[in-house]
Scaffold this motif. Structure first.
Motif, PDB file in Angstrom:
ATOM      1  N   ILE A  29      59.443  79.890  23.481  1.00 18.85           N
ATOM      2  CA  ILE A  29      60.673  79.979  24.281  1.00 18.85           C
ATOM      3  C   ILE A  29      60.801  78.802  25.245  1.00 18.85           C
ATOM      4  CG2 ILE A  29      59.710  81.454  26.123  1.00 18.85           C
ATOM      5  CD1 ILE A  29      63.263  81.560  24.550  1.00 18.85           C
ATOM      6  N   LEU A  35      67.489  82.375  21.157  1.00 18.04           N
ATOM      7  CA  LEU A  35      66.401  82.995  20.396  1.00 18.04           C
ATOM      8  C   LEU A  35      66.867  84.302  19.750  1.00 18.04           C
ATOM      9  CD1 LEU A  35      62.646  83.074  20.998  1.00 18.04           C
ATOM     10  CD2 LEU A  35      63.767  85.215  20.436  1.00 18.04           C
ATOM     11  N   CYS A  92      67.367  91.556  22.362  1.00 10.28           N
ATOM     12  CA  CYS A  92      66.327  90.710  21.774  1.00 10.28           C
ATOM     13  C   CYS A  92      64.967  91.389  21.904  1.00 10.28           C
ATOM     14  CB  CYS A  92      66.349  89.341  22.458  1.00 10.28           C
ATOM     15  SG  CYS A  92      65.015  88.230  21.967  1.00 10.28           S
ATOM     16  N   PRO A 152      64.462  81.806  30.050  1.00 11.23           N
ATOM     17  CA  PRO A 152      65.721  81.060  30.012  1.00 11.23           C
ATOM     18  C   PRO A 152      66.662  81.476  31.148  1.00 11.23           C
ATOM     19  CG  PRO A 152      65.135  81.815  27.819  1.00 11.23           C
ATOM     20  CD  PRO A 152      64.183  82.480  28.768  1.00 11.23           C
ATOM     21  N   SER A 208      59.790  86.434  21.890  1.00 13.56           N
ATOM     22  CA  SER A 208      60.869  86.872  22.792  1.00 13.56           C
ATOM     23  C   SER A 208      60.325  86.971  24.215  1.00 13.56           C
ATOM     24  CB  SER A 208      61.369  88.248  22.341  1.00 13.56           C
ATOM     25  OG  SER A 208      62.177  88.815  23.351  1.00 13.56           O
ATOM     26  N   CYS A 209      61.089  86.455  25.181  1.00  9.68           N
ATOM     27  CA  CYS A 209      60.599  86.511  26.566  1.00  9.68           C
ATOM     28  C   CYS A 209      60.815  87.895  27.168  1.00  9.68           C
ATOM     29  CB  CYS A 209      61.268  85.436  27.420  1.00  9.68           C
ATOM     30  SG  CYS A 209      62.888  85.908  28.057  1.00  9.68           S
ATOM     31  N   GLY A 210      61.690  88.692  26.546  1.00 13.75           N
ATOM     32  CA  GLY A 210      61.851  90.080  26.981  1.00 13.75           C
ATOM     33  C   GLY A 210      62.909  90.312  28.040  1.00 13.75           C
ATOM     34  N   GLN A 211      63.654  89.269  28.403  1.00 16.85           N
ATOM     35  CA  GLN A 211      64.680  89.459  29.451  1.00 16.85           C
ATOM     36  C   GLN A 211      65.864  90.302  28.992  1.00 16.85           C
ATOM     37  OE1 GLN A 211      65.560  86.127  32.547  1.00 16.85           O
ATOM     38  NE2 GLN A 211      65.387  85.115  30.581  1.00 16.85           N
ATOM     39  N   CYS A 212      66.287  90.112  27.722  1.00 18.26           N
ATOM     40  CA  CYS A 212      67.491  90.827  27.250  1.00 18.26           C
ATOM     41  C   CYS A 212      67.077  91.979  26.341  1.00 18.26           C
ATOM     42  CB  CYS A 212      68.401  89.933  26.417  1.00 18.26           C
ATOM     43  SG  CYS A 212      68.447  88.223  26.879  1.00 18.26           S
ATOM     44  N   ILE A 251      70.914  86.100  26.295  1.00 20.07           N
ATOM     45  CA  ILE A 251      71.009  84.964  27.224  1.00 20.07           C
ATOM     46  C   ILE A 251      70.824  83.638  26.494  1.00 20.07           C
ATOM     47  CG2 ILE A 251      69.828  83.817  29.170  1.00 20.07           C
ATOM     48  CD1 ILE A 251      69.175  86.615  30.262  1.00 20.07           C
ATOM     49  N   CYS A 252      69.888  83.599  25.566  1.00 25.55           N
ATOM     50  CA  CYS A 252      69.574  82.308  24.935  1.00 25.55           C
ATOM     51  C   CYS A 252      69.642  82.436  23.411  1.00 25.55           C
ATOM     52  CB  CYS A 252      68.202  81.814  25.409  1.00 25.55           C
ATOM     53  SG  CYS A 252      66.821  82.351  24.387  1.00 25.55           S
TER      54      CYS A 252
HETATM   55 FE1  SF4 Z   1      64.461  86.038  26.267  1.00 28.83          FE
HETATM   56 FE2  SF4 Z   1      66.918  86.960  25.917  1.00 28.83          FE
HETATM   57 FE3  SF4 Z   1      66.234  84.552  24.961  1.00 28.83          FE
HETATM   58 FE4  SF4 Z   1      65.283  86.806  23.828  1.00 28.83          FE
HETATM   59  S1  SF4 Z   1      67.417  86.108  23.874  1.00 28.83           S
HETATM   60  S2  SF4 Z   1      64.104  84.993  24.347  1.00 28.83           S
HETATM   61  S3  SF4 Z   1      65.000  88.110  25.621  1.00 28.83           S
HETATM   62  S4  SF4 Z   1      66.364  85.184  27.114  1.00 28.83           S
END
Ligand code: SF4
Ligand code: L3W
Length: 441
Positions: A169, A402, A360, A187, A353-357, A399-400
């Motif tokens: 990421i 990915l 995702c 992100p 996945s960074c786990g923010q959303c 958000i991003c």
């Molecule tokens: Fe993180 Fe959202 Fe991007 Fe997935 S889509 S990597 S949860 S910021």
């Protein structure tokens, strides 16, 4: 033989060393550029039609012209060398074998942007490359191409190499900036774009390694000349990392006038598919872009040859629309299992996945579980529709990119290879026994 602008000097013995690079015309583009006004360099880059080589293909000159210039605020150039896209390894090649070309590109670009500090954010797994870059930076500084008052222009530049810690990421530009600031690489929401509010809140241009290296030949031959190579808005040359079921995996420089068929089958490039096997599918731009079945890959909907250009690869002839992306050309022969391949990618995106959303974070894990069940003969027919539903709810809702990158391979695999998913559901025992190899990327 296609024109070589980036890899032209790659075969010269010891080209990594400053003296050898210099004797072979190295740093002459920087000397030329430093006699030009910065705005004129940006104009040359605009004229060249150069598009970002990291995946999105955004026009480089336009991005540079967006850079905000508030009084008394520093500007930064950040090079995204966090190359982690499965199937993509062309930036590694450039940095490893032509470090001075890369440093020269950074020096010209920093001058054009008025950035006195440039960061190279490099993928942590490329553990041996920072030393190569540090050496090249030291040599360039000793020769007067970096440091204070470069070439008597009054312009100062320092280049720093920052290692990433292994998160895919952090190749997303705003996650990269967070990481560079010493924070977790999550992100940011865009806008604001980095060109306005980037590193430490200051205007920042983030460009890929290949993009910045391409500035060297653009200055050498001129933007207009560069724009004459290629077709339409796909100008210049592009590095392609080719892998999977091909006879000659490697990094190739193509001018964007050749067809996909020529790239895949000619001896100058991939050299065809081993053991006379048939082509099943290809992912032409790195793991994030949709998979394309053989019939759509080689010919457009009008029956014309598909070309290795941004436009032709993204042509509406593909039902899902694929992309040139980062140029990671992954080839699958007739023996490959698309379900297993899709599972491999789903696992990757879930892990990264960074786990923010929520779409995702939750969706990538859910897709992986369903794909695992189908692949190992424990799936139901309704799982295929469920998979479709989940991917459609991830796409565009994160958000991003990915999230999209995780959704697209699943969507394209179901769209083009639904029969393979159904086969697994209808043949659970054989599914469990089958042990298909994977394309290596
Ligand atoms: Fe993180 Fe959202 Fe991007 Fe997935 S889509 S990597 S949860 S910021
Ligand atoms: C100022 C505006 N700047 C856009 C800038 C923006 C960015 C660039 C492109 O993702 C893709 C992704 C992966 N003012 C602007 C502006 N910009 N509008 O233009 O932006 P964007 O959002 O389209 O793309 P991105 O976030 O850079 C890149 C795909 O590439 N991909 C990934 C490859 C991964 C690697 C790797 O591992 N190194 O290359 C492959 O296809 O999925 O869609 O700079 O700021 N109005």
């Amino acid at each position: 033989m296609g024109r070589k602008l980036l890899l032209e000097k790659a075969g010269i013995e010891n080209i990594r060393q400053y003296d050898v690079y210099r004797q072979n015309g190295g740093y002459s583009a920087q000397e030329k550029a430093y006699k030009m006004a910065p705005a004129d360099i940006i104009e040359e880059v605009k004229k060249s039609g150069l598009r970002g080589r990291g995946g999105a293909g955004f026009p480089t000159g336009l991005k540079w012209s967006f850079l905000a210039k508030p009084e008394g605020v520093p500007r930064y150039l950040v090079c995204n060398a966090d190359e982690s896209e499965p199937g993509t390894f062309k930036d590694r090649y450039l940095m490893e074998f032509l470090p001075h070309l890369f440093i020269e590109g950074l020096a010209i670009s920093s001058y054009a942007l008025g950035a006195n500090t440039c960061y190279i954010y490099i993928r942590g797994e490329y553990a041996w490359i920072p030393d190569i870059l540090e050496q090249a930076i030291a040599e360039a500084r000793n020769a007067g191409f970096l440091g204070k008052n470069i070439l008597g222009t009054g312009f100062d530049l320092e280049i720093y190499v920052q290692r990433g810690a292994g998160a895919y990421i952090c190749g997303e530009e705003t996650a990269l900036l967070e990481s560079l600031e010493g924070k977790r690489g999550n992100p940011r929401i865009k806008p604001p774009f980095p060109a306005v509010k980037g590193l430490w809140g200051c205007p920042t241009v983030v460009n890929n390694v290949e993009t910045l290296a391409a500035v060297v030949p653009i200055i050498n031959i001129g933007g207009e000349e560069y724009a004459k190579i290629g077709i339409g808005k796909s100008t210049g040359t592009k590095l392609i990392s080719a892998c999977g079921n091909i006879n000659k995996p490697g990094v190739y420089e193509i001018d964007m006038t050749i067809s996909v068929e020529e790239f895949l089958y000619s001896d100058e490039y991939c050299g065809g598919i081993p053991n006379g096997k048939r082509l099943k599918a290809c992912i032409p731009g790195g793991s994030s872009v949709p998979i394309v079945p053989a019939n759509l890959l080689l010919k457009t909907a009008k029956g014309e040859k598909r070309m290795m250009t941004y436009e032709s690869l993204a042509d509406g002839g593909f039902q899902t629309g694929t992309m040139m992306g980062s140029g990671g050309f992954i080839v699958l022969d007739e023996d490959q299992c698309v379900v297993r391949h899709t599972l491999t990618l789903a696992r990757f995106y879930r892990h990264e996945s960074c786990g923010q959303c929520s779409p995702c974070r939750e969706g990538t894990g859910w897709m992986e579980k369903i794909l695992q069940n189908i692949e190992y003969g424990k799936g139901k027919m309704s799982d295929i529709d469920l998979l479709w539903d989940i991917q459609s709810k991830i796409e565009g809702n994160t958000i991003c990119p990915l999230g999209d990158a995780a959704a697209w391979p699943v969507a394209a695999a179901i769209r083009h290879f639904r029969d393979e998913f159904e086969w697994h559901v209808l043949n659970p025992e054989e599914s469990q026994k089958r042990n298909f190899g994977l394309a290596h990327y």
